[in-house]
Design a protein around this motif. Structure first.
Motif, PDB file in Angstrom:
ATOM      1  N   THR A   1       0.833  -1.213   0.000  1.00 27.78           N
ATOM      2  CA  THR A   1       0.000   0.000   0.000  1.00 27.78           C
ATOM      3  C   THR A   1       0.860   1.253   0.000  1.00 27.78           C
ATOM      4  O   THR A   1       0.500   2.244  -0.625  1.00 27.78           O
ATOM      5  CB  THR A   1      -0.969   0.024   1.197  1.00 27.78           C
ATOM      6  OG1 THR A   1      -0.231  -0.029   2.412  1.00 27.78           O
ATOM      7  CG2 THR A   1      -1.959  -1.109   1.142  1.00 27.78           C
ATOM      8  N   ILE A   2       1.996   1.214   0.675  1.00 26.33           N
ATOM      9  CA  ILE A   2       2.890   2.377   0.675  1.00 26.33           C
ATOM     10  C   ILE A   2       3.429   2.619  -0.736  1.00 26.33           C
ATOM     11  O   ILE A   2       3.455   3.759  -1.211  1.00 26.33           O
ATOM     12  CB  ILE A   2       4.029   2.187   1.695  1.00 26.33           C
ATOM     13  CG1 ILE A   2       3.458   2.212   3.115  1.00 26.33           C
ATOM     14  CG2 ILE A   2       5.099   3.259   1.526  1.00 26.33           C
ATOM     15  CD1 ILE A   2       4.453   1.860   4.197  1.00 26.33           C
ATOM     16  N   VAL A   3       3.829   1.557  -1.418  1.00 25.56           N
ATOM     17  CA  VAL A   3       4.333   1.699  -2.789  1.00 25.56           C
ATOM     18  C   VAL A   3       3.224   2.200  -3.705  1.00 25.56           C
ATOM     19  O   VAL A   3       3.451   3.086  -4.545  1.00 25.56           O
ATOM     20  CB  VAL A   3       4.932   0.363  -3.292  1.00 25.56           C
ATOM     21  CG1 VAL A   3       5.251   0.432  -4.773  1.00 25.56           C
ATOM     22  CG2 VAL A   3       6.176   0.006  -2.492  1.00 25.56           C
ATOM     23  N   ALA A   4       2.013   1.697  -3.541  1.00 28.05           N
ATOM     24  CA  ALA A   4       0.886   2.152  -4.362  1.00 28.05           C
ATOM     25  C   ALA A   4       0.607   3.633  -4.121  1.00 28.05           C
ATOM     26  O   ALA A   4       0.376   4.395  -5.077  1.00 28.05           O
ATOM     27  CB  ALA A   4      -0.356   1.316  -4.071  1.00 28.05           C
ATOM     28  N   ARG A   5       0.639   4.062  -2.860  1.00 25.48           N
ATOM     29  CA  ARG A   5       0.426   5.484  -2.542  1.00 25.48           C
ATOM     30  C   ARG A   5       1.546   6.344  -3.117  1.00 25.48           C
ATOM     31  O   ARG A   5       1.309   7.464  -3.565  1.00 25.48           O
ATOM     32  CB  ARG A   5       0.304   5.679  -1.035  1.00 25.48           C
ATOM     33  CG  ARG A   5      -1.020   5.162  -0.507  1.00 25.48           C
ATOM     34  CD  ARG A   5      -1.166   5.214   0.994  1.00 25.48           C
ATOM     35  NE  ARG A   5      -0.657   6.424   1.598  1.00 25.48           N
ATOM     36  CZ  ARG A   5      -0.124   6.469   2.825  1.00 25.48           C
ATOM     37  NH1 ARG A   5      -0.043   5.373   3.549  1.00 25.48           N
ATOM     38  NH2 ARG A   5       0.314   7.595   3.315  1.00 25.48           N
ATOM     39  N   TYR A   6       2.772   5.826  -3.114  1.00 24.70           N
ATOM     40  CA  TYR A   6       3.907   6.552  -3.699  1.00 24.70           C
ATOM     41  C   TYR A   6       3.663   6.778  -5.192  1.00 24.70           C
ATOM     42  O   TYR A   6       3.838   7.889  -5.696  1.00 24.70           O
ATOM     43  CB  TYR A   6       5.201   5.772  -3.468  1.00 24.70           C
ATOM     44  CG  TYR A   6       6.346   6.210  -4.344  1.00 24.70           C
ATOM     45  CD1 TYR A   6       7.005   7.415  -4.108  1.00 24.70           C
ATOM     46  CD2 TYR A   6       6.762   5.440  -5.419  1.00 24.70           C
ATOM     47  CE1 TYR A   6       8.046   7.832  -4.924  1.00 24.70           C
ATOM     48  CE2 TYR A   6       7.798   5.843  -6.230  1.00 24.70           C
ATOM     49  CZ  TYR A   6       8.442   7.039  -5.975  1.00 24.70           C
ATOM     50  OH  TYR A   6       9.469   7.441  -6.790  1.00 24.70           O
ATOM     51  N   TYR A   7       3.259   5.725  -5.905  1.00 23.27           N
ATOM     52  CA  TYR A   7       3.014   5.865  -7.338  1.00 23.27           C
ATOM     53  C   TYR A   7       1.840   6.801  -7.619  1.00 23.27           C
ATOM     54  O   TYR A   7       1.852   7.548  -8.604  1.00 23.27           O
ATOM     55  CB  TYR A   7       2.790   4.501  -7.997  1.00 23.27           C
ATOM     56  CG  TYR A   7       4.088   3.788  -8.297  1.00 23.27           C
ATOM     57  CD1 TYR A   7       5.064   4.377  -9.091  1.00 23.27           C
ATOM     58  CD2 TYR A   7       4.349   2.529  -7.782  1.00 23.27           C
ATOM     59  CE1 TYR A   7       6.255   3.726  -9.364  1.00 23.27           C
ATOM     60  CE2 TYR A   7       5.537   1.870  -8.050  1.00 23.27           C
ATOM     61  CZ  TYR A   7       6.487   2.479  -8.841  1.00 23.27           C
ATOM     62  OH  TYR A   7       7.668   1.849  -9.118  1.00 23.27           O
ATOM     63  N   GLN A   8       0.817   6.792  -6.774  1.00 21.33           N
ATOM     64  CA  GLN A   8      -0.297   7.723  -6.939  1.00 21.33           C
ATOM     65  C   GLN A   8       0.173   9.161  -6.754  1.00 21.33           C
ATOM     66  O   GLN A   8      -0.209  10.056  -7.508  1.00 21.33           O
ATOM     67  CB  GLN A   8      -1.421   7.396  -5.962  1.00 21.33           C
ATOM     68  CG  GLN A   8      -2.159   6.129  -6.283  1.00 21.33           C
ATOM     69  CD  GLN A   8      -3.112   5.710  -5.162  1.00 21.33           C
ATOM     70  OE1 GLN A   8      -3.122   6.304  -4.084  1.00 21.33           O
ATOM     71  NE2 GLN A   8      -3.896   4.683  -5.417  1.00 21.33           N
ATOM     72  N   ALA A   9       1.000   9.390  -5.725  1.00 20.34           N
ATOM     73  CA  ALA A   9       1.523  10.740  -5.489  1.00 20.34           C
ATOM     74  C   ALA A   9       2.414  11.176  -6.642  1.00 20.34           C
ATOM     75  O   ALA A   9       2.394  12.340  -7.060  1.00 20.34           O
ATOM     76  CB  ALA A   9       2.288  10.782  -4.169  1.00 20.34           C
ATOM     77  N   LEU A  10       3.199  10.246  -7.175  1.00 16.29           N
ATOM     78  CA  LEU A  10       4.092  10.561  -8.289  1.00 16.29           C
ATOM     79  C   LEU A  10       3.296  10.886  -9.553  1.00 16.29           C
ATOM     80  O   LEU A  10       3.689  11.777 -10.317  1.00 16.29           O
ATOM     81  CB  LEU A  10       5.030   9.380  -8.534  1.00 16.29           C
ATOM     82  CG  LEU A  10       6.398   9.693  -9.100  1.00 16.29           C
ATOM     83  CD1 LEU A  10       7.170  10.627  -8.196  1.00 16.29           C
ATOM     84  CD2 LEU A  10       7.184   8.418  -9.315  1.00 16.29           C
TER      85      LEU A  10
END
Length: 90
Positions: free
Chosen positions: A35-44
């Protein structure tokens, strides 16, 4: 006059349920690594519109730590893998 304006602003914000957060770094992201990686990609994906935010910086640091812990993480062995820091992505 300034005191009156400040009191009015405080009253309006209090009435709206808005609290002013103290300055400082955001809390570290929580959740599973996925979920942290998914949130990172969403923010990016939104970084061109939002600019570099404290949240995007915190997510980048969290993803970097997650991937560095992996045997093949952080893009090792690849020309294109790995986390991209927010200022360079923006």
């Amino acid at each position: 006059m300034r005191a009156l304006r400040g009191a009015f602003l405080a009253a309006v914000l209090a009435g709206c349920g808005v609290t002013l957060a103290p300055p400082g770094p955001p809390p570290p992201p929580t959740g599973t690594p996925e979920t942290i990686v998914a949130r990172y990609y969403q923010a990016l994906a939104r970084i061109c519109g939002t600019g570099v935010t404290p949240e995007s910086g915190a997510l980048y640091e969290a993803v970097k730590k997650i991937w560095e812990a992996e045997a093949t993480g952080s893009g090792r062995g690849s020309n294109f893998g790995g986390a991209r820091d927010p200022p360079h992505a923006w």
